[in-house]
Design a protein around this motif. Sequence first.
Motif, PDB file in Angstrom:
ATOM      1  N   ALA A 973       0.872  -1.185   0.000  1.00  0.00           N
ATOM      2  CA  ALA A 973       0.000   0.000   0.000  1.00  0.00           C
ATOM      3  C   ALA A 973       0.898   1.222   0.000  1.00  0.00           C
ATOM      4  O   ALA A 973       1.623   1.459   0.965  1.00  0.00           O
ATOM      5  CB  ALA A 973      -0.890  -0.016   1.228  1.00  0.00           C
ATOM      6  N   HIS A 974       0.870   1.954  -1.102  1.00  0.00           N
ATOM      7  CA  HIS A 974       1.703   3.163  -1.215  1.00  0.00           C
ATOM      8  C   HIS A 974       0.873   4.346  -0.754  1.00  0.00           C
ATOM      9  O   HIS A 974       0.086   4.894  -1.517  1.00  0.00           O
ATOM     10  CB  HIS A 974       2.142   3.365  -2.666  1.00  0.00           C
ATOM     11  CG  HIS A 974       2.831   2.167  -3.239  1.00  0.00           C
ATOM     12  ND1 HIS A 974       4.154   1.895  -3.020  1.00  0.00           N
ATOM     13  CD2 HIS A 974       2.374   1.148  -4.009  1.00  0.00           C
ATOM     14  CE1 HIS A 974       4.487   0.772  -3.634  1.00  0.00           C
ATOM     15  NE2 HIS A 974       3.415   0.293  -4.241  1.00  0.00           N
ATOM     16  N   MET A 975       1.026   4.736   0.490  1.00  0.00           N
ATOM     17  CA  MET A 975       0.202   5.820   1.057  1.00  0.00           C
ATOM     18  C   MET A 975       0.977   7.111   0.888  1.00  0.00           C
ATOM     19  O   MET A 975       1.921   7.374   1.629  1.00  0.00           O
ATOM     20  CB  MET A 975      -0.074   5.543   2.540  1.00  0.00           C
ATOM     21  CG  MET A 975      -0.670   4.183   2.812  1.00  0.00           C
ATOM     22  SD  MET A 975      -2.295   4.017   2.096  1.00  0.00           S
ATOM     23  CE  MET A 975      -3.214   5.056   3.173  1.00  0.00           C
ATOM     24  N   TYR A 976       0.573   7.914  -0.110  1.00  0.00           N
ATOM     25  CA  TYR A 976       1.361   9.119  -0.384  1.00  0.00           C
ATOM     26  C   TYR A 976       0.876  10.306   0.450  1.00  0.00           C
ATOM     27  O   TYR A 976       1.589  10.805   1.300  1.00  0.00           O
ATOM     28  CB  TYR A 976       1.325   9.446  -1.874  1.00  0.00           C
ATOM     29  CG  TYR A 976       2.327  10.515  -2.250  1.00  0.00           C
ATOM     30  CD1 TYR A 976       3.694  10.290  -2.100  1.00  0.00           C
ATOM     31  CD2 TYR A 976       1.908  11.747  -2.724  1.00  0.00           C
ATOM     32  CE1 TYR A 976       4.617  11.273  -2.431  1.00  0.00           C
ATOM     33  CE2 TYR A 976       2.837  12.735  -3.051  1.00  0.00           C
ATOM     34  CZ  TYR A 976       4.182  12.493  -2.898  1.00  0.00           C
ATOM     35  OH  TYR A 976       5.101  13.459  -3.200  1.00  0.00           O
ATOM     36  N   GLN A 977      -0.344  10.744   0.228  1.00  0.00           N
ATOM     37  CA  GLN A 977      -0.828  11.863   1.034  1.00  0.00           C
ATOM     38  C   GLN A 977      -2.343  11.916   1.041  1.00  0.00           C
ATOM     39  O   GLN A 977      -3.004  11.208   0.289  1.00  0.00           O
ATOM     40  CB  GLN A 977      -0.270  13.194   0.523  1.00  0.00           C
ATOM     41  CG  GLN A 977      -0.838  13.621  -0.804  1.00  0.00           C
ATOM     42  CD  GLN A 977      -0.275  14.961  -1.268  1.00  0.00           C
ATOM     43  OE1 GLN A 977       0.849  15.292  -0.985  1.00  0.00           O
ATOM     44  NE2 GLN A 977      -1.058  15.711  -1.996  1.00  0.00           N
ATOM     45  N   ALA A 978      -2.879  12.751   1.937  1.00  0.00           N
ATOM     46  CA  ALA A 978      -4.320  13.006   1.949  1.00  0.00           C
ATOM     47  C   ALA A 978      -4.498  14.514   1.967  1.00  0.00           C
ATOM     48  O   ALA A 978      -3.581  15.236   2.343  1.00  0.00           O
ATOM     49  CB  ALA A 978      -4.948  12.393   3.189  1.00  0.00           C
ATOM     50  N   ARG A 979      -5.676  14.974   1.552  1.00  0.00           N
ATOM     51  CA  ARG A 979      -5.887  16.416   1.617  1.00  0.00           C
ATOM     52  C   ARG A 979      -7.317  16.745   2.003  1.00  0.00           C
ATOM     53  O   ARG A 979      -8.210  15.911   1.882  1.00  0.00           O
ATOM     54  CB  ARG A 979      -5.523  17.085   0.300  1.00  0.00           C
ATOM     55  CG  ARG A 979      -6.351  16.665  -0.880  1.00  0.00           C
ATOM     56  CD  ARG A 979      -5.845  17.410  -2.096  1.00  0.00           C
ATOM     57  NE  ARG A 979      -6.622  17.143  -3.289  1.00  0.00           N
ATOM     58  CZ  ARG A 979      -6.249  17.527  -4.498  1.00  0.00           C
ATOM     59  NH1 ARG A 979      -5.108  18.158  -4.660  1.00  0.00           N
ATOM     60  NH2 ARG A 979      -6.991  17.280  -5.548  1.00  0.00           N
ATOM     61  N   SER A 980      -7.491  17.953   2.514  1.00  0.00           N
ATOM     62  CA  SER A 980      -8.817  18.469   2.927  1.00  0.00           C
ATOM     63  C   SER A 980      -9.488  17.544   3.930  1.00  0.00           C
ATOM     64  O   SER A 980     -10.677  17.288   3.829  1.00  0.00           O
ATOM     65  CB  SER A 980      -9.758  18.613   1.734  1.00  0.00           C
ATOM     66  OG  SER A 980      -9.109  19.172   0.659  1.00  0.00           O
TER      67      SER A 980
END
Length: 2029
Positions: A973-980
């Motif tokens: 699982a490549h968890m890069y980023q989240a937003r808002s």
Amino acid sequence: MMALMVHLRTVAHLRGKGDRIAKVTFRGLSFYSRVAENCEEVAHFNETFRWPIASRLDGNEMLEIQVYNYSKVFSNRLVGTFCMVLQKVAEEGHLQLTDTLIDDNNTSIKTSVTIEIRYQPMDGTVGVWSDGEFLDVPDDRDGMFAFETDSLLSGQSHGSGTSPGRSLQGSIPTFRKAGKGVFSAMKLGKIKSSKDDHKKGDEPAVLDMEDLDRKAMRLAGSLDPDTISLASVTAVTTNVSNKRSKPDIKMEPSSGRPVDYQISITVIEARQLIGLNMDPVVCVEIGDDKKYTSMKESTNCPYYNEYFVFDFHVPPDVMFDKIIKLSVIHSKNLLRSGTLVGTFKMDVGTVYSQPEHQFYHKWAILSDPDDITAGCKGYVKCDIAVVGKGDNIKTPHKANETDEDDIEGNLLLPEGIPAERQWARFYVKIYRAEGLPKMNTSIMANVKKAFIGENRDLVDPYVQVQFAGQKGKTSVQKSSYEPIWNEQVIFTELFPPLCKRLKVQIRDSDKVNDVAIGTHFIDLRKISNDGDKGFLPTLGPAWVNMYGSTRQYTLMDEHQDLNDGLGEGVSFRARLLLSIAVEILDTTSPEIISSTEVQMETVSNISESATGKIEEFFLFGSFLEATMIDRKIGDKAISFEITIGNYGNQIDGVSKPSSGKKRKKDGENEEESELIQNSSEDEADEDVDLVSVSSTPHMKPVITDRNYFHLPYFEKKPCVYIKSWWQDQRRRLYNSNMMDKIADKLEEGLNDVQEVIKTEKAFPERRLRGVLEELSVGCSRFVTLANKDVNQAGRTKLDRERLKSCMREMDSMGQQAKQIRTQVKKNTVREKLKLAQNFLQKLRFLADEPQHSIPDVFIWMMSNNKRIAYSRIPSKDILYSIVDEETGKDCGKVKTVFLKLPGKKGFGPAGWTVQAKLELYLWLGLNKQRKDFLSGLPNGFEEIKAAKMGPGLHSGPPVSLVYNMKQVFQLRAHMYQARSLFAADSSGLSDPFARVFFSTHSQVTEVLSETLCPTWDQLLVFDDVELFGEASELRDDPPIIVVEIYDQDTVGKAEFIGRTFAKPTIKMCDEHYGPPRFPPQLEYYQIYRGNCTAGELLAAFELLQIGQGGRADLPPLEGPTDSERGPILPVPLGIRPVLSRYRIEVLFWGLRDLKRINLAQVDRPRVDIECAGRGVQSALIQNYKKNPNFSTLVKWFEVDLPENELLHPPLNIRVVDCRAFGRYILVGSHAVTTLRRFIYSAPDKTSNNWATAAKLMNGYMVLTNGGSQPRSSPSLSSRTFSRPAGDIIVNMDAEPPVRKMDTVVKLDTMSDAVVKVDMTEEESDKEKKKKKKKKKGGVEEEDETDESVLDWWSKYFASIETLKETLKAQEAAQAEAEEREDLEIAAETADIKPDDLLLKGSKTKEKSKEKKSSKDKKKSQAADGIEKRPVKAKVDELVVYNKELESEYGDFEDWLHTFNLYRGKAGDDDEHALDDDRIVGRFKGSLCMYKLPLSEEITREAGFDPNMGMFQSIPHNDPINVLVRVYVVRATDLHPADINGKADPYVVIKLGKSEVKDKENYISKQLNPVFGKSFDIEATFPMESMLTVSVYDWDLVGTDDLIGETKIDLENRFYSKYRATCGISSNYSVHGYNVWRDPMKPSQVLAKLCKDGKIDGPHYGPGGKVKVANRIFTGPTEIEDENGLKKQTEEHLALTVLNHWEEIPRVGCKLVPEHVETRPLLNPDKPGIEQGRIEMWVDMFPMDMPAPGPAIDISPRKPKSFELRVVIWNTDDVILEDDAFMTGEKMSDIYVRGWLKGQQEDKQDTDVHYHSLTGEGNFNWRFVFPFDYLMAEEKIVISKKESMFSWDETEYKIPPRLTMQVWDADHFSADDFLGAIELDLNRFPRGAKTAKQCSLDMIRNEQELPTISIFKQKRVKGWWPFVARDENDEMELTGKVEAELHLVTAEEAEKSPVGLGRNEPDPLEKPNRPSSNMSWLLSPVRTMCILAWRHYKLHCVVLLAAVLGLLFLALLFFSLPSELSHKLFNAAG
């Protein structure tokens, strides 16, 4: 014969293993190859396709080959396309080649195709290469139509179309020739359409059309290249599997949660009320709330204009079922309730579904509920609006009064409902119910048993039906679980009814209180159809299922709401057999019952078979996985129970078969049971002892991680199965399923199209075409399949009618989709997308089957014998059919099911956490079709049967499945980023981490503190994930991954933020890890929290099979690169985005409105900007109170950001307060989620002005609103020879003239701009002549407006008129555009070429004339409005905006942006509605980002300041003193604040610390007050820049209440380049009402703008010209001063330029004109709901400039006093009411009464004309009515106290209407009313010259007759008719009155006073009446005489003559003897 042959040999270098199919297209005709099965690298097709061609092969024609991955169930996925131009073939006739394919993005892929092409021309010649032709490629790809499947579907040609070829040069069109359709039909038989087909060998080519169509549809359904699904945002929607169905991503049930609603009703007036001399009151009733208007005395047309508001806080379903009832009551007072005149009913849902959720100025028809034979009882005119939270009510433009007086055209009815509604009977037949729950608890049962001595059924059910505000009940059936009623409830209601739903409820009768057992709503729209071929509501006889709370019996049921129909039922309650029928009544028939009371009757029993044949159904379920079990229940053993109806229910289920026979659900006799039993012989023996297993064995959960547990099923999967018996009504569900599937496919396609548009990928139009193609094919497939089993038992009328209407709808939808598909172009994608979304809604509506059959399936998780959580699955979704399309979407598939808490427990945060996640396989079907029930399970299992079964029972269902095939995977699982993300902490931020679940494994990312946009950049590796089943299936069908985002809290457990689903990309061990599938791309996944979105996750997931070699064979993992982060793996290079270097410049302007933090004020704030780990800090504000602006304006930082703009991380703005001792406290933060609008784009040098170049200093387009679109380019003059080259002359004389001062006011519909335009002398002369002519005619006499009379209000009202006209014109234009589109569509269906449109147009028009639709009406109304309008008085105008100025000018954020700072937890109430409460301040500034290095020319521009970067020429931000002048014009539709439904409003203005209260000038009892005030406040920006204008309600006692307020940010306006400081008027004048307000004259303003914008000018030239930049403007050059002297001036010229400033290149923009804006008033206590509107404007003047003049006087116009003198001369033909005392002859004692509307108490009567025997009366009597009148509004103003308790007078505005009535005076009884007439003094018919000419037509045809206004005529005399209504409600003439109306002003009245009646001064002479003295004595005699003469005139004359004759003879005889004797004797003598 010419032909083209293509031999398709092989397709090589394919990826993976699978079935392939190829499609070869030439000249729009496609052939499909056979399916090459299970091919890996190479697919061998070896097939030849031949096209017989009628015309020579052109060198530009193209051949297209598309290769697909074939799938039986889903759309085929495109591998790639090969296109070639057949130039070489046309030359040489033969060609062999191998070439690569290209994918969707026109990039080449490895896959290659090998083909051989032969072309045999007729004469053996081949074409010549034509160079020029080939290069001349059309570049508009939008123009391409794709007819791939059209030609297959029809036998005839479709005109010319082209195929979307993908070549490197763009697409080259190929024109199909007519006549090839037949060939397509002939070749069709050879095409292989599916795996099954090609096994049978070649079929012969057939021309049987039906078969052909079906085949073509099967092909076309899935093989169009446009139908290929793109990778969607949520991976879940791209569903490639055939064994797994989609999970539902939204968790929370939305119905049942209460919401705020406000219903506002204005009762304006009533007309034509039936009854004589009534005192009407209107009662408004919603649900149980009632409100009354005041009473109006003795009038049939009362005027109220009263406003009522009802507030509710209830769930939407409850709200929309409430009934709005308007009733008119006659003479109601404290003691008596009054008599009902008539009522009108409508449910709230009908109003809410109207456009804008409102009816405006519509007439409600009143009818009498007690007498349905009577007709209309009158009309009430009202406005009704329903506002939910967040709805904005737009007040429509007030049309002219005359339009609204057309009652018939403005009825209060939804579109499409006829004006004449008929009465109808609604018969609801209730037959019986079954399966009722035991209502009493076991304790009560025992108590009752002790008393009664027997165990009876403990429920006493009855049925209650509610409809249109009425309730009907059946009888109570004592103690029965299976009650039989056989009764019908009859409602009498107008049809079509204005209530949408009928509520049927089974209730338990109880001594204390009755409880609902179950509720069912019947939507009338679903059981009827109002089309031409429609049908009346009908239903059943059919069973309806009721759902509600669980069947566990406790004294207090916590889920009782569910039984009342609120929220989703969590368990089956009962089913009820009912039917509905409607009969339209003939109200003329004598035996009809005229009351609308609800009636009850018994009906005969219904036969068992009427609802269908009973069949045995089999439900099978297998639990493959149970994970994510909430830790609260993880310690006890868990089992799952499945129920369908009451079968399988452990408490009172009907699961055990009794004595070998199946226990029947219905009490059927044994024989029938036998029959059903043995219907399936082969299975009957085996099934005898098949006991249903409805729950899984108990099992203890195992821990997964800190939050969740899972059940350790591993390879052994438990199964359940249930047998049940239901009426076989599968056909209903099948049709529903087919429509649902079409709808699902359509929805998925439309989401894709939206995604393509959103992510700006290429060719959204292609995808949309494909979606529409799929839709039309699906629709035609439905039509062929649905028409089956037509004569099945139990088919009701509704089944037949619904089938017909569904087939019609689907057929027409298919046709429309086809048409729209041909119209989809690049520029029409969005509007066609909207049309397609309408299809989706219609499909969903049609798919909802109103007649239930099999109840829904419930899955309950049981722990410790308690029901914890459930899921409800509609039975149709899992229903099996042998036809693929009819099968439920989840039947025989693995479905991910999330269990949720029941009822209200599921609201809010508790409902978001998953109680358990199941991987569940379900199958439901007839027991006879059972053999395939396991076929959809993942392969590789063994069945384990129940031990009890005998050896012969080998076909029984398994109790569990054991999987011996197991695959091992590694998940990355490549968890890069989240937003808002959602703000979960009180700081307004979160500390987010993500938890990833896959199967029984879970892992977490690291926690990143204090951010809403975390970039984890972390790779999570799940080793040794075991999945059961075959490897190949798993590849297509991986289980889903659940990602949950949490907020880490230091204390307590982590808080849930949101959840999303994903599907991994799978690599089997034999596949290569490389492009294009690997490494996987990062994708955005939408995060949901309940039903709301809570952010997005950017991640990628891959699942890699671990083969024999173990993990060593997998692609290597790079170790941790970052030593600080410890063992955390970063996202590998191939997956993380490619970065570039960007520079981000930040403009720091200032901070505003910072709230206290922890009770301490913010003193030294600083702003920190951070993006992708880099950032910059602002300068520290040393003293926030003194100056909240920053000292350093611009700073910058450089950062590496992804090349792909969509992947840009958010930019975080944080404000911290620097406290003592180095402490920093976070004040608030803001995340800029998308930086796109701040990306700098260099200005386009070639464009005319910046508006078209779309270059705003930061590339942000402000010009988004329709209002501020750049105006159409100015008319350019070609006469440039006499001027320097490059100048553009702007001609200003293109408009029709209307004005005295040589200018005209014109309103440009595009921009709301007021433009001054010159006019020529000739035209003005013509205009004057025209006017003179008109005057002679005397029809439209228009006063020449005197300048001295005009004031600001004249200007305002003229502008409002213009606004109305503009809106009308827009409406008409819209209607015209719609019509044009209809014509185009009609043309396309009729196969007309566009050129023929002109010819056909006229014919089509003729046709459309017949159907005069509402569109035409709108158009004609608008046109009439323009034609009829008299020449307007020449008044300068301003612009009235019906919205805030900000929305017109992009919030004035042209260079200064405002970012709200948030702090505190986000609210969960409905879509973050509480965000406003979290705002703790605002940061003002801006951003600009650009890629490095930047081009040099920008930095080399003159005057470039390197310190300011891209923010050049920005004003300094030092404090500045400003005079703010606020003008408040008026407020409208205020929310009532007092008990009496009114308010006493006054204005309060706040700016900084200054506050101006206008309390002493409050306006009493007004909801539409006119304030007309201006307020001056001095302010210092930036400290005081937020202006608050509030309206308060004055109270005598206690504090005043806030009604609503509006806030205006003055700073942004002040600095905006739109120049919002002082609006620019349309004309310049130095005196009068239109005086120039700005201290700077137009020439000074222009000079300053030119200087600031660094442009050349202004240069004033001779002859009224001015040159600015390269534009030349013309205008007048003279001005008149107060004394009428003319002077030369340049101001007009300068003003012309300012009004056209948007046409100036580079710096031009629309300057704010002189205006009035309309702002909504909001109240913090009622967020989101408008409390009224306020009209106002603000001027600002810097104090360092010259002072402005005094404020304009806008005080409300004082009404002018008038006196209306009405002389009643005579009456005639008055009906005679009394009988004469002696003779019985008819006569009347006539008198006339008159009053002005609203002043009934001042009514005046004439004296009595006694004993009129002819209806003639003579009066010579004068009424005198003084009144105050507002000319502009055409209203009379009355001030009076409402009651004796009122504190002060209330002002009313009422239309000026004179009422005259004629009465018959009686001595002893009440006087009799004879007739009346009401004259609207502004427009009433001219009186007739004589009594004879006076007729009823003067009233009947009032609209057509010419009208006059007393205010213009001043004096009018004539005859008018008196009318009354007879008992049949017909108008009849009851008399005529000769009257004279004379209007004088108060001054004139003082000069020449007159007396009332016949008094002095100026007395009238006495009337000449027959003498009536001694009347009591003589009257009988007189009467006799008059009577005799009147009746026996002739007789009298004859009699008189006879008497005279007789007298003569008598005298003759008397005197004859004497005369004779005399003569004789004399003679003798």
